[in-house]
Design an enzyme around this catalytic site. Structure first.
Site, mmCIF file in Angstrom:
data_model
loop_
_atom_site.group_PDB
_atom_site.id
_atom_site.type_symbol
_atom_site.label_atom_id
_atom_site.label_comp_id
_atom_site.label_asym_id
_atom_site.label_seq_id
_atom_site.Cartn_x
_atom_site.Cartn_y
_atom_site.Cartn_z
ATOM 1 N N LYS A 8 3.803 7.295 3.294
ATOM 2 C CA LYS A 8 3.098 5.720 2.848
ATOM 3 C C LYS A 8 3.313 5.664 1.095
ATOM 4 O O LYS A 8 3.364 6.563 0.408
ATOM 5 C CB LYS A 8 1.716 5.874 3.058
ATOM 6 N N LYS B 296 2.705 2.693 -2.233
ATOM 7 C CA LYS B 296 1.957 1.738 -2.697
ATOM 8 C C LYS B 296 2.837 0.439 -2.992
ATOM 9 O O LYS B 296 4.052 0.627 -3.560
ATOM 10 C CB LYS B 296 1.224 1.886 -3.888
ATOM 11 N N ASN C 209 -11.598 9.889 -2.107
ATOM 12 C CA ASN C 209 -11.183 9.201 -3.431
ATOM 13 C C ASN C 209 -11.346 7.822 -3.467
ATOM 14 O O ASN C 209 -11.409 7.137 -2.659
ATOM 15 C CB ASN C 209 -9.548 9.860 -3.631
ATOM 16 N N GLU D 109 -5.152 9.953 7.632
ATOM 17 C CA GLU D 109 -4.437 10.140 6.310
ATOM 18 C C GLU D 109 -4.421 11.571 5.917
ATOM 19 O O GLU D 109 -5.352 12.345 5.960
ATOM 20 C CB GLU D 109 -5.006 9.259 5.478
ATOM 21 N N ASP E 41 -13.500 4.855 6.997
ATOM 22 C CA ASP E 41 -13.793 6.157 6.284
ATOM 23 C C ASP E 41 -15.151 6.715 6.494
ATOM 24 O O ASP E 41 -16.062 5.915 5.762
ATOM 25 C CB ASP E 41 -13.178 6.290 4.945
ATOM 26 N N GLU F 269 -0.771 -2.301 5.127
ATOM 27 C CA GLU F 269 -2.248 -1.699 4.873
ATOM 28 C C GLU F 269 -2.681 -2.748 3.892
ATOM 29 O O GLU F 269 -2.221 -2.919 2.793
ATOM 30 C CB GLU F 269 -2.185 -0.382 4.439
ATOM 31 N N ASP G 201 1.144 -0.048 1.314
ATOM 32 C CA ASP G 201 -0.399 -0.315 1.177
ATOM 33 C C ASP G 201 -0.596 -1.226 -0.041
ATOM 34 O O ASP G 201 -0.023 -0.783 -1.256
ATOM 35 C CB ASP G 201 -1.085 0.981 1.216
ATOM 36 N N HIS H 232 -8.911 6.451 6.674
ATOM 37 C CA HIS H 232 -8.553 6.689 5.356
ATOM 38 C C HIS H 232 -9.224 7.791 4.748
ATOM 39 O O HIS H 232 -10.259 8.378 5.418
ATOM 40 C CB HIS H 232 -8.962 5.571 4.446
ATOM 41 N N GLU I 90 -10.754 0.559 5.325
ATOM 42 C CA GLU I 90 -11.189 1.756 4.666
ATOM 43 C C GLU I 90 -12.390 1.241 3.678
ATOM 44 O O GLU I 90 -12.985 2.212 3.186
ATOM 45 C CB GLU I 90 -9.869 2.337 3.698
#
Length: 388
Positions: free
Chosen positions: A180, A182, A53, A340, A291, A237, A211, A321, A264
């Site tokens: 986690k 944001k 994503n 993750e 990733d 992050e 993050d 990620h 990532e």
């Protein structure tokens, strides 16, 4: 053997959520199927792959450049000495006539196809990909028990503090020990209130990550760091733009014991090497989130592991990620520090095969051929739709 067809379809994975930079209301991904002429259990061996994503589907690039190169290549040029599909040779074919640098979106297109090629290769050998990787590129012995953390805590319209706490609590109730959320998409004071709400629901042995998705300048990230460094977080992050190595260094030098995690959005082993050289990160404290699905696939990921290994980074400091089963296989096969996970978001592409449960923050990889997509029933149906 030969590749007889490659199919791609773009799927929506939209959600009414946002991080500090983007919303996901129009997010897509590309799913591909690499069909071979080899037969197992009466059916052709097919490898599947899709991107993580946050980077959108890349069907146009695949159809214009990378798929034709694979289909037009001499079949023998894509095989190794055993006569089976070789992802390394296929990678070289895909990247023929591509200039170095400028890794942008093509790294995603190649990463999707690379995933499917590795899936096919392990299926041709009738064994899990993590077992193949341990033998070819690891210690020889895989560790099927993999640490996973639950990613979520996005900004969500109308959700509020109680909604955030309820979401994170649901992950902890499912066996995760690290969750986690944001930050960076609201004023710092508001984010501190959100962090404190999240911390309030944690029990013994449970931790929180934050993050920022690269939202801050170096100076802003340092300001945020000073406001959160006493919260005993698992990590901070992507505090700055992924290519802002000076900003990363500023934060890293002031982080004390708080781990920094990033990577990532680095798409080549050269970018990863530059981070290791100039980002000021500590290989004993910090984590790298490269990733493979976004960065030219596992073939390039192996180069990144080597380049950073030469700078003191052990595989255990890599926690990718993306939340997909490809990275789970890499973690189990190459001894990475974990992976993750998206327990609820971006389905059916996130999550684990049916029957896999999280216990004490870990899952145990099932003995499924290839990456194991067919073991997740909802994802298996979507994959099968490419062949109908």
């Amino acid at each position: 053997m030969r590749i007889v067809d490659i199919r791609e379809r773009t799927f929506p994975i939209s959600s009414p959520i946002r991080n500090s930079f983007i919303d996901f209301s129009k997010m897509t991904l590309s799913l591909v199927a690499v069909v071979t002429d080899e037969i197992r259990d009466g059916k052709p061996v097919v490898g599947f792959g899709f991107n993580s994503n946050g980077r959108y589907g890349q069907g146009a690039l695949m159809k214009e450049r990378f798929v034709p190169r694979l289909l037009e290549a001499e079949p023998e040029s894509l095989l190794d000495e055993s006569g089976l599909l070789d992802p390394h040779r296929a990678w070289d074919t895909m990247m023929t006539n591509e200039k170095p640098g400028g890794h942008g979106e093509r790294s995603v297109a190649v990463g999707v196809l690379d995933m499917a090629l590795w899936d096919a290769r392990a299926k041709l050998e009738e064994r899990p990909l993590f077992d193949l990787l341990a033998e070819r590129h690891g210690t020889g012995t895989p560790d099927p028990r993999v640490f996973v953390y639950a990613a979520g805590g996005y900004y969500h319209p109308g959700k509020g503090l109680q909604g955030l706490k309820d979401e994170l609590t649901s992950y902890l109730d499912r066996g995760y020990t690290v969750v986690k959320m944001k930050i960076g998409g609201a004023p710092l004071a508001e984010d501190r209130t959100r962090i404190e709400a999240a911390l309030s629901i944690l029990g013994e042995g449970q931790r929180l990550m934050v993050d920022a998705n690269g939202r801050f300048t170096g100076e802003q990230a340092v300001e945020c760091l000073e406001a959160i460094k006493d919260y005993d977080l698992f990590w901070f992050e992507e505090p700055v733009d992924p290519l802002d190595y000076e900003g990363t260094r500023l934060v890293s030098e002031r982080a004390g014991t708080l781990p920094i995690a990033t990577g990532e959005n680095l798409f080549s082993h050269w970018d990863a090497r530059n981070l290791g050289l100039y980002g000021g990160m500590d290989p004993q404290r910090d984590f790298l989130q490269l990733d493979c699905a976004l960065s030219y696939g596992l073939v390039e990921y192996l180069r990144s592991l080597k380049a950073l290994g030469e700078l003191g980074w052990a595989p255990s400091r890599f926690i990718p990620h993306g939340g997909h089963q490809m990275s789970l296989n890499i973690a189990a096969g190459l001894g990475l520090g974990g992976n993750e996970s998206y327990p609820d978001l971006f389905q059916p592409f996130g999550g684990f095969p049916d029957g896999c449960t999280v216990e004490d923050g870990h899952i145990r990889m099932p003995q499924l051929p290839g990456i194991g997509f067919e073991g997740k029933s909802d994802l298996a149906k979507v994959c099968a739709s490419l062949l109908s």
